[in-house]
Design an enzyme around this catalytic site. Structure first.
Site, PDB file in Angstrom:
ATOM      1  N   GLY A 178     -27.371 -85.504 -42.566  1.00  0.00           N
ATOM      2  CA  GLY A 178     -26.546 -84.370 -42.936  1.00  0.00           C
ATOM      3  C   GLY A 178     -27.316 -83.375 -43.774  1.00  0.00           C
ATOM      4  N   GLY A 227     -26.438 -79.941 -46.333  1.00  0.00           N
ATOM      5  CA  GLY A 227     -25.452 -79.082 -46.966  1.00  0.00           C
ATOM      6  C   GLY A 227     -26.080 -77.860 -47.584  1.00  0.00           C
ATOM      7  N   GLY A 235     -28.456 -79.670 -50.547  1.00  0.00           N
ATOM      8  CA  GLY A 235     -29.320 -80.816 -50.328  1.00  0.00           C
ATOM      9  C   GLY A 235     -29.267 -81.340 -48.919  1.00  0.00           C
ATOM     10  N   ASP A 276     -14.868 -79.290 -52.658  1.00  0.00           N
ATOM     11  CA  ASP A 276     -15.210 -79.074 -51.248  1.00  0.00           C
ATOM     12  C   ASP A 276     -14.534 -80.142 -50.390  1.00  0.00           C
ATOM     13  OD1 ASP A 276     -16.343 -77.706 -49.138  1.00  0.00           O
ATOM     14  OD2 ASP A 276     -18.206 -78.846 -49.195  1.00  0.00           O
TER      15      ASP A 276
END
Length: 571
Positions: A98, A100, A103, A215
């Site tokens: 992943g 973002g 990071g 979030d």
């Protein structure tokens, strides 16, 4: 126009005149410090660079923007991530899972030979390395260290790499986003509410520790194979109250569709913004729709306002049936009916435009959902006394059944008492009629026998019998049997033993069919007397013995007197 849009327009004139290299450098600095402003300003610069932009409608511009976003990138293949295969502390990085706003998250495994474990390891994005991001990463790590909850991916380890950049490892969650998991398992509305309550419990815990998530969205809530929801990615989390200098508000890389209006407009953050995001998540899970309609401006201006939220059942008007099928409903209209009422009112309050119109806390929101789940009245929509009573009956079926049984038993008891009272009145009236008949025809004769006067008039007995049979005694069999036995004794006195025996047998049959136990022995003694006068002694003896055996087992108060009368006839 909100504050971010206004600032983007103000900075546009400044950036559009800069040389290309200087503009790129300044934009990179802006991306690290104010990502929302950077996104809005880049959209304006791209629109300005397009030829003939003034000759095209905004709809065309938005459509082309979406097409570009969806099209495969034409840029050169990015360089391989040098962190994959490397080691940080005791962890060997296996693959990227992943990326973002601040990071990159990798899957890693323990590689020091001590024990086996998989973790999700998060590092600062190499291309966005800056003092602000490093400080934000440390802040996230510090906040995660304060959280110990079964519904939050726990901090396992942390440290710094050879360049002094922080990293940390979280418990690895094998799962899928909550919305996809619900759809794949075709969960109904109630099961989806149960999952949403798990997320609420984790957020309530985080708030109690003074931590905001900021979030909340499906990709940050994974559901594991055992059906438990896990809250991830506190990357833009913050402390409740004054924020530390290491995490300026501009670092909030919000997801616009889940961000509260006050967060999109001027960056305000608090428990109410997490509550709003949970409300939007609830809309997506339960109805598959958004609280407010989304439009193309969200692509260019993520902070654009879409108006007041609408109830879930209204958002389903004209919606395709696919979302309803995934929730176990036949069509969108059926799903709208299931959501209408208390549940819709709860979610609508959670996504109210003004923070003060929402629930006071996530805990209060969760309590309302539990009330709905338990069939109890909700505070946002108390309802009438009748509706509250119906809910009480639905959630207390055992008590309802016992109450209903008690009411039925009481009604049955009252009905039986009323019937017995009416029966007693009818018996008294019928007895009075028979008494008047015997008094007017036989004079001293009574229901318990004849008086001392002998009657020689057959015509009088026959008249009495006719009038007796004409009386409405169908519902008084015991009285009718005793009256016939009395007439039988009259026929014995005038010597008509055959007629007396017939009447006595009829009285006995009527008494037996009615279940009358002949407790005083009057009917049985009359029949025995008629048999004896006919000389049918053996038949009389068998009948007497059977009757005496029955009386010996009886505890009736007249049993002894009845035994004496039958014993005399037997003798």
């Amino acid at each position: 126009m909100n504050a971010i849009s206004a600032r983007a327009l103000q900075r546009f004139d400044e950036f559009v005149e800069l040389p290309a290299e200087e503009r790129e450098r300044r934009l990179a600095e802006l991306a690290a410090t104010e990502p929302d402003l950077h996104a809005a300003l880049c959209a304006l610069l791209r629109a300005d660079a397009e030829a003939g932009v003034l000759d095209r409608s905004p709809v065309q511009i938005l459509a082309e923007h979406r097409d570009r976003a969806a099209a495969p990138a034409s840029s050169p293949t990015p360089a391989p991530d040098l962190r994959v295969g490397a080691r940080l502390g005791p962890w060997r990085i296996d693959r990227e899972i992943g990326r973002g706003g601040m990071g990159t998250v990798y899957e890693a495994h323990r590689d020091d030979g001590q024990y086996q474990q998989r973790v999700a390891l998060k590092c600062v994005r190499a291309e966005l390395d800056s003092p602000q991001l490093i400080a934000a990463m440390r802040e996230e790590r510090n906040l995660l260290a304060r959280l110990d909850h079964a519904g939050i991916a726990a901090l396992v380890d942390g440290g710094v790499d050879e360049n002094g950049r922080p990293w940390f490892a979280l418990r690895y969650v094998e799962g899928e986003p909550i919305d996809a998991w619900c759809d794949r398992h075709r969960l109904d509305v109630a099961a989806r509410v149960d999952l949403l309550l798990q997320v609420c419990d984790a957020v309530v815990y985080a708030h109690a520790q003074g931590v905001l998530h900021r979030d909340l969205k499906p990709s940050n809530v994974l559901v594991a194979g055992d059906g438990r929801a896990q809250l991830l990615d506190f990357g833009i989390s913050a402390q409740i109250g004054p924020l530390r200098e290491a995490l300026p508000p501009a670092m909030s890389a919000l997801t616009p569709q889940y961000a509260a209006p006050e967060a999109r407009g001027h960056g305000a953050q608090g428990p109410a913004t997490d509550l709003y995001a949970l409300g939007v998540l609830g809309y997506r899970l339960l109805s598959g729709q958004w609280p407010t309609p989304l439009h193309g401006l969200r692509d260019l201006l993520p902070t654009a306002d879409s108006g007041e939220p609408m109830p879930m059942e209204q958002s389903l008007e004209g919606a395709p049936d696919a979302a309803a099928h995934a929730r176990g409903a036949a069509d969108a209209a059926t799903l709208a009916r299931r959501l209408r009422g208390d549940l819709s009112a709860i979610l609508l309050k959670a996504v109210a435009t003004r923070p003060q119109d929402r629930y006071a806390s996530v805990a209060e929101f969760a309590d309302e959902l539990r009330r709905w789940r338990q069939g109890r009245p909700v505070r946002v929509r108390p309802g009438s006394g009748l509706s509250r009573a119906r809910k009480w009956l639905r959630r207390n079926p055992t008590a309802t059944g016992l109450s209903a049984a008690l009411i039925l038993a009481l009604a049955a008891g009252l009905g039986a008492a009323w019937w017995q009272h009416r029966q007693a009145l009818r018996e008294a009236a019928a007895g009075e009629q028979v008494g008047r008949l015997f008094a007017s025809t036989l004079g001293t004769a009574t229901l318990s026998g004849l008086g001392s006067t002998r009657f020689s008039s057959r015509a009088l007995l026959e008249r009495t019998e006719r009038e007796l049979r004409a009386l409405p005694l169908a519902d008084q069999p015991a009285l009718r049997a005793h009256a016939l036995a009395t007439l039988a004794r009259g026929y014995i006195q005038i010597g008509d033993y055959l007629r007396a025996a017939k009447l006595a047998s009829e009285a006995s049959r009527i008494s037996d069919r009615a279940g009358d136990r002949d407790e005083d022995g009057f009917i049985a003694a009359t029949r025995l007397s008629a048999l004896n006068y006919q000389g049918r002694h053996n038949e009389a003896l068998a009948l007497a013995r059977a009757r005496l055996d029955a009386l010996a087992a009886s505890d009736a108060p007249n049993a002894r007197n009845a035994g004496v009368a039958i014993g005399l006839e037997r003798a």
